[in-house]
Write an enzyme that holds these catalytic residues in place. Sequence first.
Site, mmCIF file in Angstrom:
data_model
loop_
_atom_site.group_PDB
_atom_site.id
_atom_site.type_symbol
_atom_site.label_atom_id
_atom_site.label_comp_id
_atom_site.label_asym_id
_atom_site.label_seq_id
_atom_site.Cartn_x
_atom_site.Cartn_y
_atom_site.Cartn_z
ATOM 1 C CG HIS A 130 26.930 9.800 -6.427
ATOM 2 N ND1 HIS A 130 27.162 10.177 -7.729
ATOM 3 C CD2 HIS A 130 27.235 10.881 -5.670
ATOM 4 C CE1 HIS A 130 27.596 11.430 -7.750
ATOM 5 N NE2 HIS A 130 27.659 11.876 -6.516
ATOM 6 C CG ASP A 207 30.556 4.658 -5.650
ATOM 7 O OD1 ASP A 207 31.619 5.145 -5.199
ATOM 8 O OD2 ASP A 207 29.562 5.349 -5.944
ATOM 9 C CD GLN A 210 31.452 10.220 0.201
ATOM 10 O OE1 GLN A 210 32.151 10.504 1.169
ATOM 11 N NE2 GLN A 210 31.129 11.121 -0.714
ATOM 12 C CE LYS A 233 33.239 12.215 -3.903
ATOM 13 N NZ LYS A 233 32.468 13.440 -3.656
#
Length: 413
Positions: A130, A207, A210, A233
């Site tokens: 990202h 990261d 997600q 999220k």
Amino acid sequence: MTIATDVAALDIERIRTDFPALHQEAHGRPLVYLDNAATTQKPQAVIDAVSSFYERDCSNVHRGVHLLSQRATIAYEQARSTVKAHLGARDSREIVFTRSTTEGINLVASSFVRPRLGEGDEILISAMEHHSNIVPWQLLCEERGAVLRVISIDDNGDIILEEYEKLLSERTKIVALVHVSNALGTINPIRQMIKTAHSHGVPVLVDGAQAVPHLDVNVQELDCDFFVFSAHKVYGPTGIGALYGKREHLMEMVPYQGGGDMILSVSFEGSKFNEPPHRFEAGTPNIEGAIGLAAALDYVNRIGIDNISAHENGLLSAATDRVLAVPGVRLVGSARRRASVLGFVMEGVHPHDIGTILDSEGVAVRAGHHCAQPVMARYGVSATVRASFGLYNTTNEIDALVGGLTKVREVFG
Ligand SMILES: Cc1ncc(COP(=O)(O)O)c(C=O)c1O
């Protein structure tokens, strides 16, 4: 491909009653919310936790002697313990509240990597990051005369592990990797990659934006040095996230921002900095956000992350087959292991047109580059359509998605 599982294992209709925003119409159709990778809807338990803070406990933390401030401080620090338990960290002091994944990465870049990065040193990322795990490193490399190296991905969207090994060297100062790709859905073999980096003495930032909504994450098992995610999220509020950092790293890191709460004492001659995590939380924090995040993680744990994963895998598998059956559709991202994200293009139709027609049918998807322009470039497209699933999505909603795509096909021939 993901493995089909028993989609009926969760009582989704009951779960859906927990989410007020799902019960509305979009353009006269029942809302079908398939933009969960961008942000998730919030259960009533999270909304109530945030409201209750304002209704009962609203006060500043850490510096009040009065009852409300004590209650706010306890709730804020309990939220830290909830995050610690959820990530399987050793110690609550390894959890720093941030604004988001983005801020967590910037914090590590600034306070951990910057002081140890010299000219010619290298930072290693993957080709599926990202933008928030690219740009902070580019800025730092530019400032320090260091080099950003990128591990390639194959046509399916899997990292090329042989190349990864070759790129690691004594010049590598950090590896920063996405656990689950927001554009391709790829679940990276992150544990193995961390082990490889450590065998070269290189620390790893993960990261997890997600990953936390879909997978059982345990930072001690992963043995990552840093792990970042955003609450919004994973059914929590916007504007709050968390950074996990190994205690020994946090202890030696310089402050990120200066201000109140991150100090032990201040005089004009100089200031003494507070211990981690407070050293990295300058100013009044997002108290209600932390409380909302803890409520979201409690909610997820009541349902069970393994149940959520199984449900979403079932949806992803069914949706993949059915969307691929629409004429002209091509997947962008078909890695060995995927979570929640279905990215695709349709021959002869721009993704924005697909998104607009789906929207008119009440189906919310994302069309664009998903803040992953290098991924788009890798697959020779400017944008994709992304349907992404959450714990409250249903097979009926896949019907609505496929119905909408069939309509797109009719409109564009
Ligand atoms: C993989 C990944 N990393 C980082 C981010 C940035 O998250 P935030 O905007 O909450 O900081 C996102 C958001 O889409 C993401 O999907």
